[in-house]
Design a protein around this motif. Structure first.
Motif, mmCIF file in Angstrom:
data_model
loop_
_atom_site.group_PDB
_atom_site.id
_atom_site.type_symbol
_atom_site.label_atom_id
_atom_site.label_comp_id
_atom_site.label_asym_id
_atom_site.label_seq_id
_atom_site.Cartn_x
_atom_site.Cartn_y
_atom_site.Cartn_z
ATOM 1 N N MET A 1 24.337 -39.793 -39.992
ATOM 2 C CA MET A 1 24.796 -38.731 -39.106
ATOM 3 C C MET A 1 25.483 -37.635 -39.929
ATOM 4 S SD MET A 1 26.257 -40.688 -35.710
ATOM 5 C CE MET A 1 27.541 -41.590 -36.589
ATOM 6 N N PRO A 2 25.633 -36.423 -39.367
ATOM 7 C CA PRO A 2 26.391 -35.380 -40.077
ATOM 8 C C PRO A 2 27.787 -35.883 -40.470
ATOM 9 C CG PRO A 2 25.292 -34.469 -38.153
ATOM 10 C CD PRO A 2 25.101 -35.954 -38.082
ATOM 11 N N SER A 3 28.251 -35.472 -41.634
ATOM 12 C CA SER A 3 29.542 -35.887 -42.207
ATOM 13 C C SER A 3 29.565 -37.358 -42.608
ATOM 14 C CB SER A 3 30.716 -35.590 -41.253
ATOM 15 O OG SER A 3 30.912 -34.201 -41.124
ATOM 16 N N HIS A 4 28.421 -38.002 -42.654
ATOM 17 C CA HIS A 4 28.307 -39.407 -43.044
ATOM 18 C C HIS A 4 27.275 -39.539 -44.163
ATOM 19 C CE1 HIS A 4 30.056 -39.680 -39.039
ATOM 20 N NE2 HIS A 4 30.339 -40.951 -39.245
ATOM 21 N N GLY A 5 27.551 -40.444 -45.097
ATOM 22 C CA GLY A 5 26.574 -40.744 -46.137
ATOM 23 C C GLY A 5 26.129 -39.506 -46.893
ATOM 24 N N ASP B 1 28.001 -31.964 -44.030
ATOM 25 C CA ASP B 1 29.130 -32.035 -43.109
ATOM 26 C C ASP B 1 28.809 -31.318 -41.798
ATOM 27 O OD1 ASP B 1 30.637 -33.446 -44.895
ATOM 28 O OD2 ASP B 1 31.800 -31.723 -45.601
ATOM 29 N N TRP B 2 29.326 -31.866 -40.718
ATOM 30 C CA TRP B 2 29.234 -31.196 -39.421
ATOM 31 C C TRP B 2 30.054 -29.918 -39.478
ATOM 32 C CZ3 TRP B 2 33.241 -31.735 -35.282
ATOM 33 C CH2 TRP B 2 32.861 -31.074 -34.114
ATOM 34 N N GLU C 1 24.796 -33.448 -30.011
ATOM 35 C CA GLU C 1 23.471 -32.831 -29.966
ATOM 36 C C GLU C 1 22.839 -32.808 -31.350
ATOM 37 O OE1 GLU C 1 20.114 -31.179 -28.309
ATOM 38 O OE2 GLU C 1 21.872 -32.005 -27.280
ATOM 39 N N THR C 2 23.641 -32.484 -32.365
ATOM 40 C CA THR C 2 23.135 -32.454 -33.735
ATOM 41 C C THR C 2 22.654 -33.831 -34.164
ATOM 42 O OG1 THR C 2 24.634 -30.644 -34.295
ATOM 43 C CG2 THR C 2 23.723 -31.902 -36.124
ATOM 44 N N ALA D 1 35.340 -41.640 -47.536
ATOM 45 C CA ALA D 1 34.196 -41.448 -46.641
ATOM 46 C C ALA D 1 34.639 -41.463 -45.185
ATOM 47 C CB ALA D 1 33.155 -42.534 -46.892
ATOM 48 N N MET D 2 35.545 -42.360 -44.836
ATOM 49 C CA MET D 2 36.036 -42.425 -43.462
ATOM 50 C C MET D 2 36.857 -41.172 -43.120
ATOM 51 S SD MET D 2 37.166 -46.402 -43.023
ATOM 52 C CE MET D 2 35.962 -47.735 -43.155
ATOM 53 N N THR D 3 37.658 -40.729 -44.063
ATOM 54 C CA THR D 3 38.467 -39.528 -43.835
ATOM 55 C C THR D 3 37.571 -38.307 -43.675
ATOM 56 O OG1 THR D 3 40.298 -40.487 -45.103
ATOM 57 C CG2 THR D 3 40.311 -38.100 -44.778
ATOM 58 N N ARG D 4 36.516 -38.250 -44.455
ATOM 59 C CA ARG D 4 35.555 -37.151 -44.350
ATOM 60 C C ARG D 4 34.903 -37.108 -42.968
ATOM 61 N NH1 ARG D 4 29.388 -37.531 -46.244
ATOM 62 N NH2 ARG D 4 28.723 -35.413 -45.715
ATOM 63 N N ALA D 5 34.607 -38.273 -42.406
ATOM 64 C CA ALA D 5 33.835 -38.343 -41.165
ATOM 65 C C ALA D 5 34.677 -38.243 -39.900
ATOM 66 C CB ALA D 5 33.035 -39.653 -41.146
ATOM 67 N N ILE D 6 35.973 -38.483 -40.006
ATOM 68 C CA ILE D 6 36.783 -38.683 -38.805
ATOM 69 C C ILE D 6 36.836 -37.451 -37.911
ATOM 70 C CG2 ILE D 6 39.027 -37.978 -39.742
ATOM 71 C CD1 ILE D 6 38.284 -41.101 -37.556
#
Length: 240
Positions: free
Chosen positions: A24-28, A32-33, A41-42, A148-153
């Motif tokens: 998903m965006p902002s993951h892996g 980034d979203w 939607e994205t 990674a978790m901080t990036r995605a939160i």
């Protein structure tokens, strides 16, 4: 807060399948979203683009399971079967067991407070504590995992209306209640009560759905108990 590699255990447990696990965006490895577009939607459009034109067996976990439910309603011709593991579609619990949702909101307040303060690391830590099934303490996690978790939160608040208020209309007549795709709804036996209400509510509404409970597992069942989850999916995949 994970990435495609989190499905490695399931892939090993289901060697007859070829798994496509988009980030998903902002993951892996995804970008980034942008915090402007709709995150849901994205993620939905990216998932749809990653699918084959021929019907596929779709497996979703947590927010990914919410995307899978939307696929079942809006693109049923693309699905051969559907397996959703603890979909965080809290609008179901809101309708069926609102007292459990109130309890969930109390437990989630430290996360909400941290997001309001834009303290992303604290938000990621509290979110991880809520959903990691008593996993390792935050400070013992590898720095890369914490980052990674901080990036995605930051994506989480944007999903609130979709998950809690059913802005997609999946609970409206003619949506999930008309879904005839063979479906399995999975939860952990030790998961949050709000997830029990959500899963039970989905099974009650979907005419071709059955349920499975993974003993000893929590929300992260496909990561902590991949063999058990794969075994529960066996009959569904055999039907498809």
């Amino acid at each position: 807060m994970a990435f495609g590699g989190a499905w490695t255990g399931m892939a090993q447990a289901l060697p007859e399948l070829t798994l496509v696990a988009p980030d998903m965006p902002s993951h892996g490895r995804s970008a980034d979203w942008d915090e402007i577009s709709s995150f849901g939607e994205t993620a939905f459009q990216a998932t749809l683009a990653a699918m084959d034109e021929t019907p596929m067996d779709v497996i979703g976990h947590s927010f990914g399971a919410m995307i899978a439910l939307r696929l079942a309603v809006e693109a049923p011709e693309r699905l051969r079967s559907l397996a959703v593991i603890e979909p965080v579609f809290f609008a179901v619990a809101k309708a069926d067991a609102p007292e459990l949702l109130s309890d969930h909101a109390i437990k989630a307040k430290p996360f909400s407070d941290a997001m309001d303060a834009r303290d992303l690391e604290t938000a990621a830590r509290t979110f991880n504590r809520m959903w990691s099934d008593g996993g390792p303490p935050w400070d013992t996690l590898p720095e890369r995992t914490r980052a990674a978790m901080t990036r995605a939160i930051h994506v989480v608040p944007d999903t609130h209306e979709m998950l809690f208020d059913d802005t997609l209309g999946l609970l409206e007549p003619g949506a999930l209640d008309a879904c005839t795709i063979p479906t399995l709804v999975v939860r952990g036996g030790a998961s949050h009560p709000v997830m029990t209400a959500t899963n039970d509510g989905l099974v009650a509404r979907m005419p071709n759905a059955t349920s499975a409970v993974i003993s000893g597992a929590g929300h992260m069942a496909p990561i902590t108990h991949p063999l058990d989850v794969a075994k529960a999916m066996g009959p569904l995949l055999a039907l498809s």
